[in-house]
Design a protein around this motif. Sequence first.
Motif, PDB file in Angstrom:
ATOM      1  N   GLN A   1      71.450   9.437  13.026  1.00 37.92           N
ATOM      2  CA  GLN A   1      71.401  10.883  13.219  1.00 37.92           C
ATOM      3  C   GLN A   1      72.762  11.424  13.656  1.00 37.92           C
ATOM      4  O   GLN A   1      73.199  12.478  13.187  1.00 37.92           O
ATOM      5  CB  GLN A   1      70.346  11.256  14.256  1.00 37.92           C
ATOM      6  N   LYS A   2      73.438  10.705  14.516  1.00 42.84           N
ATOM      7  CA  LYS A   2      74.756  11.131  14.989  1.00 42.84           C
ATOM      8  C   LYS A   2      75.767  11.120  13.835  1.00 42.84           C
ATOM      9  O   LYS A   2      76.563  12.057  13.689  1.00 42.84           O
ATOM     10  CB  LYS A   2      75.235  10.216  16.111  1.00 42.84           C
ATOM     11  N   GLU A   3      75.736  10.088  12.992  1.00 41.25           N
ATOM     12  CA  GLU A   3      76.633  10.018  11.835  1.00 41.25           C
ATOM     13  C   GLU A   3      76.373  11.167  10.870  1.00 41.25           C
ATOM     14  O   GLU A   3      77.308  11.786  10.360  1.00 41.25           O
ATOM     15  CB  GLU A   3      76.463   8.681  11.106  1.00 41.25           C
ATOM     16  N   ASP A   4      75.086  11.479  10.625  1.00 43.98           N
ATOM     17  CA  ASP A   4      74.739  12.590   9.729  1.00 43.98           C
ATOM     18  C   ASP A   4      75.228  13.920  10.298  1.00 43.98           C
ATOM     19  O   ASP A   4      75.752  14.766   9.570  1.00 43.98           O
ATOM     20  CB  ASP A   4      73.224  12.647   9.496  1.00 43.98           C
ATOM     21  N   GLN A   5      75.070  14.097  11.589  1.00 45.29           N
ATOM     22  CA  GLN A   5      75.507  15.330  12.241  1.00 45.29           C
ATOM     23  C   GLN A   5      77.028  15.478  12.154  1.00 45.29           C
ATOM     24  O   GLN A   5      77.537  16.563  11.865  1.00 45.29           O
ATOM     25  CB  GLN A   5      75.049  15.313  13.701  1.00 45.29           C
ATOM     26  N   GLU A   6      77.754  14.393  12.348  1.00 43.57           N
ATOM     27  CA  GLU A   6      79.217  14.433  12.237  1.00 43.57           C
ATOM     28  C   GLU A   6      79.643  14.731  10.799  1.00 43.57           C
ATOM     29  O   GLU A   6      80.597  15.477  10.573  1.00 43.57           O
ATOM     30  CB  GLU A   6      79.820  13.112  12.696  1.00 43.57           C
ATOM     31  N   MET A   7      78.936  14.168   9.823  1.00 44.32           N
ATOM     32  CA  MET A   7      79.255  14.413   8.420  1.00 44.32           C
ATOM     33  C   MET A   7      79.059  15.886   8.084  1.00 44.32           C
ATOM     34  O   MET A   7      79.906  16.508   7.441  1.00 44.32           O
ATOM     35  CB  MET A   7      78.373  13.533   7.523  1.00 44.32           C
ATOM     36  N   ARG A   8      77.964  16.459   8.535  1.00 49.50           N
ATOM     37  CA  ARG A   8      77.698  17.876   8.260  1.00 49.50           C
ATOM     38  C   ARG A   8      78.695  18.778   8.969  1.00 49.50           C
ATOM     39  O   ARG A   8      79.071  19.824   8.444  1.00 49.50           O
ATOM     40  CB  ARG A   8      76.273  18.222   8.659  1.00 49.50           C
ATOM     41  N   ALA A   9      79.135  18.395  10.147  1.00 50.58           N
ATOM     42  CA  ALA A   9      80.106  19.197  10.895  1.00 50.58           C
ATOM     43  C   ALA A   9      81.499  19.118  10.269  1.00 50.58           C
ATOM     44  O   ALA A   9      82.296  20.040  10.425  1.00 50.58           O
ATOM     45  CB  ALA A   9      80.153  18.738  12.347  1.00 50.58           C
TER      46      ALA A   9
ATOM     47  N   ARG B   1      79.666  28.649   6.672  1.00 45.27           N
ATOM     48  CA  ARG B   1      79.327  29.539   7.787  1.00 45.27           C
ATOM     49  C   ARG B   1      78.736  28.693   8.907  1.00 45.27           C
ATOM     50  O   ARG B   1      78.726  27.475   8.826  1.00 45.27           O
ATOM     51  CB  ARG B   1      78.340  30.601   7.317  1.00 45.27           C
ATOM     52  N   GLU B   2      78.229  29.369   9.933  1.00 48.90           N
ATOM     53  CA  GLU B   2      77.668  28.658  11.094  1.00 48.90           C
ATOM     54  C   GLU B   2      76.569  27.672  10.697  1.00 48.90           C
ATOM     55  O   GLU B   2      76.675  26.486  10.948  1.00 48.90           O
ATOM     56  CB  GLU B   2      77.089  29.668  12.103  1.00 48.90           C
ATOM     57  N   GLU B   3      75.507  28.188  10.109  1.00 41.19           N
ATOM     58  CA  GLU B   3      74.334  27.360   9.813  1.00 41.19           C
ATOM     59  C   GLU B   3      74.079  27.169   8.323  1.00 41.19           C
ATOM     60  O   GLU B   3      73.143  26.489   7.955  1.00 41.19           O
ATOM     61  CB  GLU B   3      73.083  27.966  10.464  1.00 41.19           C
ATOM     62  N   ASP B   4      74.859  27.809   7.466  1.00 45.04           N
ATOM     63  CA  ASP B   4      74.610  27.669   6.037  1.00 45.04           C
ATOM     64  C   ASP B   4      75.905  27.514   5.252  1.00 45.04           C
ATOM     65  O   ASP B   4      76.994  27.715   5.781  1.00 45.04           O
ATOM     66  CB  ASP B   4      73.777  28.831   5.494  1.00 45.04           C
ATOM     67  N   LEU B   5      75.746  27.135   4.000  1.00 43.24           N
ATOM     68  CA  LEU B   5      76.860  26.913   3.089  1.00 43.24           C
ATOM     69  C   LEU B   5      76.561  27.625   1.778  1.00 43.24           C
ATOM     70  O   LEU B   5      75.407  27.824   1.423  1.00 43.24           O
ATOM     71  CB  LEU B   5      77.024  25.422   2.769  1.00 43.24           C
ATOM     72  N   VAL B   6      77.597  27.969   1.052  1.00 42.27           N
ATOM     73  CA  VAL B   6      77.432  28.450  -0.317  1.00 42.27           C
ATOM     74  C   VAL B   6      78.069  27.389  -1.205  1.00 42.27           C
ATOM     75  O   VAL B   6      79.211  26.983  -0.983  1.00 42.27           O
ATOM     76  CB  VAL B   6      78.107  29.823  -0.524  1.00 42.27           C
ATOM     77  N   ILE B   7      77.285  26.926  -2.193  1.00 45.14           N
ATOM     78  CA  ILE B   7      77.789  25.891  -3.102  1.00 45.14           C
ATOM     79  C   ILE B   7      77.736  26.394  -4.535  1.00 45.14           C
ATOM     80  O   ILE B   7      76.928  27.263  -4.869  1.00 45.14           O
ATOM     81  CB  ILE B   7      76.995  24.573  -2.974  1.00 45.14           C
ATOM     82  N   GLU B   8      78.613  25.842  -5.367  1.00 43.66           N
ATOM     83  CA  GLU B   8      78.606  26.100  -6.804  1.00 43.66           C
ATOM     84  C   GLU B   8      78.003  24.890  -7.491  1.00 43.66           C
ATOM     85  O   GLU B   8      78.345  23.757  -7.174  1.00 43.66           O
ATOM     86  CB  GLU B   8      80.027  26.267  -7.340  1.00 43.66           C
TER      87      GLU B   8
ATOM     88  N   ILE C   1      72.655  27.425   0.927  1.00 42.64           N
ATOM     89  CA  ILE C   1      71.782  26.385   1.476  1.00 42.64           C
ATOM     90  C   ILE C   1      72.041  26.241   2.963  1.00 42.64           C
ATOM     91  O   ILE C   1      73.091  26.636   3.471  1.00 42.64           O
ATOM     92  CB  ILE C   1      72.001  25.021   0.777  1.00 42.64           C
ATOM     93  N   GLN C   2      71.080  25.675   3.654  1.00 42.57           N
ATOM     94  CA  GLN C   2      71.249  25.398   5.080  1.00 42.57           C
ATOM     95  C   GLN C   2      72.097  24.147   5.254  1.00 42.57           C
ATOM     96  O   GLN C   2      72.068  23.234   4.439  1.00 42.57           O
ATOM     97  CB  GLN C   2      69.884  25.185   5.743  1.00 42.57           C
ATOM     98  N   ARG C   3      72.858  24.102   6.324  1.00 41.10           N
ATOM     99  CA  ARG C   3      73.739  22.965   6.582  1.00 41.10           C
ATOM    100  C   ARG C   3      72.939  21.672   6.758  1.00 41.10           C
ATOM    101  O   ARG C   3      73.364  20.609   6.332  1.00 41.10           O
ATOM    102  CB  ARG C   3      74.588  23.243   7.826  1.00 41.10           C
ATOM    103  N   TRP C   4      71.754  21.739   7.366  1.00 45.30           N
ATOM    104  CA  TRP C   4      70.959  20.542   7.595  1.00 45.30           C
ATOM    105  C   TRP C   4      70.456  19.937   6.296  1.00 45.30           C
ATOM    106  O   TRP C   4      70.025  18.788   6.269  1.00 45.30           O
ATOM    107  CB  TRP C   4      69.782  20.814   8.542  1.00 45.30           C
ATOM    108  N   ALA C   5      70.490  20.701   5.179  1.00 46.95           N
ATOM    109  CA  ALA C   5      69.986  20.212   3.900  1.00 46.95           C
ATOM    110  C   ALA C   5      70.995  19.338   3.163  1.00 46.95           C
ATOM    111  O   ALA C   5      70.683  18.807   2.107  1.00 46.95           O
ATOM    112  CB  ALA C   5      69.580  21.387   3.020  1.00 46.95           C
TER     113      ALA C   5
END
Length: 150
Positions: A46-54, A76-83, A93-97
């Motif tokens: 979980q810590k590795e995934d959180q660091e990757m998303r950050a 952005r804070e909690e979301d991303l825009v992807i192409e 999309i949400q960052r956690w996704a």
Amino acid sequence: MLNLLQLFASGTSGTQQGSSTSYIILMVILVGVMYFVMIRPQKKKQKEDQEMRASLEIGDEIITIGGIVGRVVTIREEDLVIETGADRTKMKIQRWAVNTNVTKLEQHKKEVEAARQAAKDKRDSKKSAKEDKLENKEEPKVLTDKKTDD
């Protein structure tokens, strides 16, 4: 399993106090083993995934938990825009996704391969130096007297 615990607890001591103490010690050991086998690896992941998303950056190629592959355009804070796709469809999309950062994964694989190659080269150079040393050793010369008939 409980029967095994009861047998262990009753077999170690004849008194009631001794059996309850050994039972408590056994339970503490069991909880400790469960922590190191199940909980600790999960928290590390979980810590590795959180660091990757950050650590996501604009331009990184990612894969979402739904299997959508895209390139990060805006963070952005909690979301991303992807192409995604050839027509460059944008999605929010949400960052956690985010499941995998393909760009960082490929970079990590290249670093690991380079380290393996360096270790192999080092091993080979040591091996060749050892072989060269053995080849350069001069074999003892045997002096022979040649008799000539005069």
